[in-house]
Each structure stands twice: as structure tokens, then as C-alpha cells.
Scaffold this motif. Structure first.
Motif, PDB file in Angstrom:
ATOM      1  N   LEU A   1      17.056   0.839  -3.276  1.00  0.00           N
ATOM      2  CA  LEU A   1      15.951   1.480  -2.564  1.00  0.00           C
ATOM      3  C   LEU A   1      15.807   2.908  -3.073  1.00  0.00           C
ATOM      4  CD1 LEU A   1      16.680   0.422   1.144  1.00  0.00           C
ATOM      5  CD2 LEU A   1      15.276  -0.764  -0.556  1.00  0.00           C
ATOM      6  N   SER A   2      14.576   3.419  -3.036  1.00  0.00           N
ATOM      7  CA  SER A   2      14.347   4.804  -3.430  1.00  0.00           C
ATOM      8  C   SER A   2      13.382   5.449  -2.446  1.00  0.00           C
ATOM      9  CB  SER A   2      13.756   4.868  -4.835  1.00  0.00           C
ATOM     10  OG  SER A   2      13.400   6.190  -5.163  1.00  0.00           O
TER      11      SER A   2
ATOM     12  N   LEU B   1       6.469   7.684  -5.958  1.00  0.00           N
ATOM     13  CA  LEU B   1       5.517   6.846  -5.234  1.00  0.00           C
ATOM     14  C   LEU B   1       4.095   7.371  -5.441  1.00  0.00           C
ATOM     15  CD1 LEU B   1       5.016   4.442  -3.363  1.00  0.00           C
ATOM     16  CD2 LEU B   1       5.339   6.009  -1.432  1.00  0.00           C
ATOM     17  N   ASP B   2       3.917   8.684  -5.354  1.00  0.00           N
ATOM     18  CA  ASP B   2       2.595   9.283  -5.588  1.00  0.00           C
ATOM     19  C   ASP B   2       2.104   8.954  -6.993  1.00  0.00           C
ATOM     20  OD1 ASP B   2       2.573  10.412  -3.062  1.00  0.00           O
ATOM     21  OD2 ASP B   2       3.184  12.402  -3.760  1.00  0.00           O
ATOM     22  N   GLU B   3       2.992   9.021  -7.966  1.00  0.00           N
ATOM     23  CA  GLU B   3       2.640   8.748  -9.365  1.00  0.00           C
ATOM     24  C   GLU B   3       2.221   7.292  -9.570  1.00  0.00           C
ATOM     25  OE1 GLU B   3       5.206   8.149 -13.417  1.00  0.00           O
ATOM     26  OE2 GLU B   3       5.790   9.833 -12.128  1.00  0.00           O
ATOM     27  N   LEU B   4       2.905   6.373  -8.904  1.00  0.00           N
ATOM     28  CA  LEU B   4       2.668   4.949  -9.108  1.00  0.00           C
ATOM     29  C   LEU B   4       1.562   4.370  -8.239  1.00  0.00           C
ATOM     30  CD1 LEU B   4       6.376   3.699  -9.210  1.00  0.00           C
ATOM     31  CD2 LEU B   4       4.884   4.221 -11.157  1.00  0.00           C
ATOM     32  N   TRP B   5       1.259   5.030  -7.138  1.00  0.00           N
ATOM     33  CA  TRP B   5       0.333   4.469  -6.157  1.00  0.00           C
ATOM     34  C   TRP B   5      -1.013   4.164  -6.801  1.00  0.00           C
ATOM     35  CZ3 TRP B   5       1.757   2.459  -1.785  1.00  0.00           C
ATOM     36  CH2 TRP B   5       0.771   2.056  -0.888  1.00  0.00           C
ATOM     37  N   ASN B   6      -1.573   2.995  -6.452  1.00  0.00           N
ATOM     38  CA  ASN B   6      -2.854   2.575  -7.022  1.00  0.00           C
ATOM     39  C   ASN B   6      -3.577   1.658  -6.041  1.00  0.00           C
ATOM     40  OD1 ASN B   6      -1.864  -0.156  -7.374  1.00  0.00           O
ATOM     41  ND2 ASN B   6      -0.703   0.596  -9.125  1.00  0.00           N
ATOM     42  N   ALA B   7      -4.746   1.191  -6.443  1.00  0.00           N
ATOM     43  CA  ALA B   7      -5.570   0.348  -5.571  1.00  0.00           C
ATOM     44  C   ALA B   7      -4.877  -0.966  -5.224  1.00  0.00           C
ATOM     45  CB  ALA B   7      -6.914   0.074  -6.236  1.00  0.00           C
ATOM     46  N   VAL B   8      -4.130  -1.513  -6.167  1.00  0.00           N
ATOM     47  CA  VAL B   8      -3.425  -2.770  -5.891  1.00  0.00           C
ATOM     48  C   VAL B   8      -2.387  -2.558  -4.798  1.00  0.00           C
ATOM     49  CG1 VAL B   8      -1.920  -4.552  -6.854  1.00  0.00           C
ATOM     50  CG2 VAL B   8      -3.835  -3.679  -8.203  1.00  0.00           C
ATOM     51  N   ALA B   9      -1.572  -1.522  -4.934  1.00  0.00           N
ATOM     52  CA  ALA B   9      -0.554  -1.240  -3.918  1.00  0.00           C
ATOM     53  C   ALA B   9      -1.188  -0.956  -2.566  1.00  0.00           C
ATOM     54  CB  ALA B   9       0.318  -0.066  -4.354  1.00  0.00           C
ATOM     55  N   SER B  10      -2.271  -0.202  -2.561  1.00  0.00           N
ATOM     56  CA  SER B  10      -2.900   0.185  -1.290  1.00  0.00           C
ATOM     57  C   SER B  10      -3.480  -1.013  -0.549  1.00  0.00           C
ATOM     58  CB  SER B  10      -3.980   1.239  -1.517  1.00  0.00           C
ATOM     59  OG  SER B  10      -5.081   0.691  -2.212  1.00  0.00           O
ATOM     60  N   SER B  11      -3.798  -2.077  -1.275  1.00  0.00           N
ATOM     61  CA  SER B  11      -4.364  -3.255  -0.601  1.00  0.00           C
ATOM     62  C   SER B  11      -3.335  -3.966   0.279  1.00  0.00           C
ATOM     63  CB  SER B  11      -4.951  -4.221  -1.631  1.00  0.00           C
ATOM     64  OG  SER B  11      -3.934  -4.765  -2.438  1.00  0.00           O
ATOM     65  N   TRP B  12      -2.048  -3.668   0.096  1.00  0.00           N
ATOM     66  CA  TRP B  12      -0.999  -4.318   0.879  1.00  0.00           C
ATOM     67  C   TRP B  12      -0.623  -3.532   2.138  1.00  0.00           C
ATOM     68  CZ3 TRP B  12       0.539  -9.145  -0.126  1.00  0.00           C
ATOM     69  CH2 TRP B  12       0.284  -9.655  -1.392  1.00  0.00           C
ATOM     70  N   PHE B  13      -1.050  -2.272   2.235  1.00  0.00           N
ATOM     71  CA  PHE B  13      -0.598  -1.420   3.335  1.00  0.00           C
ATOM     72  C   PHE B  13      -1.791  -0.773   4.024  1.00  0.00           C
ATOM     73  CE2 PHE B  13       2.763  -1.634   0.156  1.00  0.00           C
ATOM     74  CZ  PHE B  13       3.845  -2.029   0.935  1.00  0.00           C
ATOM     75  N   GLU B  14      -1.934  -1.031   5.332  1.00  0.00           N
ATOM     76  CA  GLU B  14      -3.066  -0.531   6.111  1.00  0.00           C
ATOM     77  C   GLU B  14      -3.223   0.975   6.056  1.00  0.00           C
ATOM     78  OE1 GLU B  14      -3.378  -1.863  10.156  1.00  0.00           O
ATOM     79  OE2 GLU B  14      -2.839  -3.915   9.588  1.00  0.00           O
ATOM     80  N   ASP B  15      -2.119   1.699   6.117  1.00  0.00           N
ATOM     81  CA  ASP B  15      -2.170   3.165   6.148  1.00  0.00           C
ATOM     82  C   ASP B  15      -1.892   3.787   4.782  1.00  0.00           C
ATOM     83  OD1 ASP B  15      -2.759   3.174   8.890  1.00  0.00           O
ATOM     84  OD2 ASP B  15      -0.632   3.028   9.387  1.00  0.00           O
ATOM     85  N   GLY B  16      -2.123   3.015   3.702  1.00  0.00           N
ATOM     86  CA  GLY B  16      -1.918   3.536   2.357  1.00  0.00           C
ATOM     87  C   GLY B  16      -0.465   3.903   2.112  1.00  0.00           C
ATOM     88  N   LYS B  17      -0.256   4.866   1.239  1.00  0.00           N
ATOM     89  CA  LYS B  17       1.129   5.223   0.894  1.00  0.00           C
ATOM     90  C   LYS B  17       1.844   5.939   2.028  1.00  0.00           C
ATOM     91  CE  LYS B  17      -0.303   9.169  -1.799  1.00  0.00           C
ATOM     92  NZ  LYS B  17      -0.406   9.702  -3.135  1.00  0.00           N
ATOM     93  N   GLN B  18       1.117   6.306   3.074  1.00  0.00           N
ATOM     94  CA  GLN B  18       1.744   6.908   4.255  1.00  0.00           C
ATOM     95  C   GLN B  18       2.257   5.856   5.230  1.00  0.00           C
ATOM     96  OE1 GLN B  18       2.176  10.045   3.771  1.00  0.00           O
ATOM     97  NE2 GLN B  18       0.763   9.995   2.048  1.00  0.00           N
ATOM     98  N   ASP B  19       1.943   4.591   4.969  1.00  0.00           N
ATOM     99  CA  ASP B  19       2.370   3.493   5.838  1.00  0.00           C
ATOM    100  C   ASP B  19       3.891   3.507   5.942  1.00  0.00           C
ATOM    101  OD1 ASP B  19       3.088   0.755   6.740  1.00  0.00           O
ATOM    102  OD2 ASP B  19       0.953   0.358   6.459  1.00  0.00           O
ATOM    103  N   GLU B  20       4.406   3.374   7.161  1.00  0.00           N
ATOM    104  CA  GLU B  20       5.857   3.406   7.395  1.00  0.00           C
ATOM    105  C   GLU B  20       6.594   2.243   6.743  1.00  0.00           C
ATOM    106  OE1 GLU B  20       6.801   3.838  11.517  1.00  0.00           O
ATOM    107  OE2 GLU B  20       5.552   5.626  11.730  1.00  0.00           O
ATOM    108  N   ASP B  21       5.856   1.184   6.374  1.00  0.00           N
ATOM    109  CA  ASP B  21       6.494   0.004   5.799  1.00  0.00           C
ATOM    110  C   ASP B  21       6.619   0.075   4.271  1.00  0.00           C
ATOM    111  OD1 ASP B  21       7.777  -2.449   6.291  1.00  0.00           O
ATOM    112  OD2 ASP B  21       5.973  -3.572   5.790  1.00  0.00           O
ATOM    113  N   VAL B  22       6.044   1.083   3.626  1.00  0.00           N
ATOM    114  CA  VAL B  22       6.109   1.200   2.175  1.00  0.00           C
ATOM    115  C   VAL B  22       7.546   1.497   1.732  1.00  0.00           C
ATOM    116  CG1 VAL B  22       5.386   2.547   0.158  1.00  0.00           C
ATOM    117  CG2 VAL B  22       3.725   1.986   1.933  1.00  0.00           C
ATOM    118  N   GLN B  23       8.008   0.723   0.764  1.00  0.00           N
ATOM    119  CA  GLN B  23       9.351   0.939   0.227  1.00  0.00           C
ATOM    120  C   GLN B  23       9.303   0.870  -1.295  1.00  0.00           C
ATOM    121  OE1 GLN B  23      12.590   1.608   1.803  1.00  0.00           O
ATOM    122  NE2 GLN B  23      12.661   2.204  -0.346  1.00  0.00           N
ATOM    123  N   LEU B  24       9.831   1.882  -1.930  1.00  0.00           N
ATOM    124  CA  LEU B  24       9.929   1.940  -3.384  1.00  0.00           C
ATOM    125  C   LEU B  24      11.284   1.391  -3.806  1.00  0.00           C
ATOM    126  CD1 LEU B  24       8.384   2.998  -5.887  1.00  0.00           C
ATOM    127  CD2 LEU B  24       9.524   5.187  -5.535  1.00  0.00           C
TER     128      LEU B  24
END
Length: 160
Positions: free
Chosen positions: A87-88, A94-117
Motif C-alpha cells: 500500500l502507498s 496519486l495526483d500524478e497518476l489520476w485520470n478520467a479512467v480512475a475517476s470513473s470508479w470513485f464518486e468523490d474523485g481522488k478525494q474519495d476515502e476508498d481510493v488506495q494506491l
């Protein structure tokens, strides 16, 4: 350029053009489809997943040996990659990698509490590099005409 350097360059350049593979722990035969983000300079792959996945829950207890399998005939790369998966909490990555594909999985975008790198530090890889799907067809046709064995590319192992 040495053969090793040439192999490393082929591996990373082709892997960078492929978006996904099958990821899992070496202690478990179950692999799951995951999109990877290649970081050749650091010798690692990154994955964005959810904290609620089986993989993330297992890794919460600490890093594990893992395998990522990539097969893309069009790019001419087939590889079984081993390394350490953990885990990281690297928000800059995360900011560098974040994109439209990733955002489609999380309702609150990269701020979503469920996001895990996930960070995958590569140890070694067994690699098959081919000329791609058009080359494959050419080699098959050539073999039928000449009777020679087709040239199916290179097979090598890498240590990182």
C-alpha cells in the motif's frame, strides 16, 4: 548498447504502451485485472484500487510478494513480472497518476476515502517480445512458403 540494456529498453517501452494486466499475490493463484502505470526510472508499477478490495485488505497487514502478468499481441509483449506489492499513501504520486479512467470508479474523485494506491517494486520478469500481430501473420505465411521455422521474437529474463 548491451543485450541487457536493449532488453530493458524493449520491456519498458512496450509495457508503457499497455494499460492493463492481471495482478495477484504469489501465495494465491487468484489474479485480478488491473490497470498499471509504468515508472521505468524507479523500476516500479503503480495501481489505483479501492481500500475495500481483497488485495488492499490483505496488504494492510504489510507488503507481499506479487505477480503481474501482461499479454498484448498488438504491442508484442508478453511478460510475467514479480516483485513486492504494498500500500502507498503517496498523495503526490496519486495526483500524478489520476485520470478520467480512475475517476470513473470513485464518486468523490481522488478525494474519495476508498481510493488506495498500490506500489509494485519489480524484482524480476520473464519476457517474450515479438514483432506484434502483423509480424506474427507474416512469419506464419513465410514459414508455410519456405518450410523454415517462424521467427517468433525474443525470450529473456530481467532482474531489477
Amino acid at each position: 548498447m548491451t543485450d541487457h540494456d536493449d532488453h530493458v529498453e524493449k520491456f519498458w517501452s512496450r509495457l508503457g504502451g499497455i494499460n492493463s494486466g492481471m495482478l495477484g499475490l504469489t501465495e494465491d493463484a487468484r489474479l485480478v485485472p488491473m490497470s498499471h502505470y509504468a515508472d521505468a526510472e524507479a523500476g516500479r508499477l503503480w495501481f489505483i484500487t479501492a481500500k475495500g478490495t481483497d488485495l488492499a485488505r490483505i496488504l494492510a497487514a504489510g507488503g507481499k510478494d506479487a505477480v503481474h502478468v501482461v499479454a498484448d499481441e498488438g504491442k508484442g509483449l508478453f511478460a510475467r513480472i514479480h516483485g513486492a506489492l504494498s500500500l502507498s499513501d503517496d498523495r503526490a504520486k496519486l495526483d500524478e497518476l489520476w485520470n478520467a479512467v480512475a475517476s470513473s470508479w470513485f464518486e468523490d474523485g481522488k478525494q474519495d476515502e476508498d481510493v488506495q494506491l498500490l506500489r509494485f517494486d519489480l524484482a524480476d520478469a520473464e519476457v517474450w517480445v515479438t514483432g506484434g500481430s502483423l509480424s506474427f501473420l507474416y512469419q506464419m505465411a513465410k514459414a508455410k512458403i519456405t518450410g523454415d521455422k517462424p521467427d517468433m521474437g525474443e525470450h529473456f529474463s530481467l532482474g531489477f
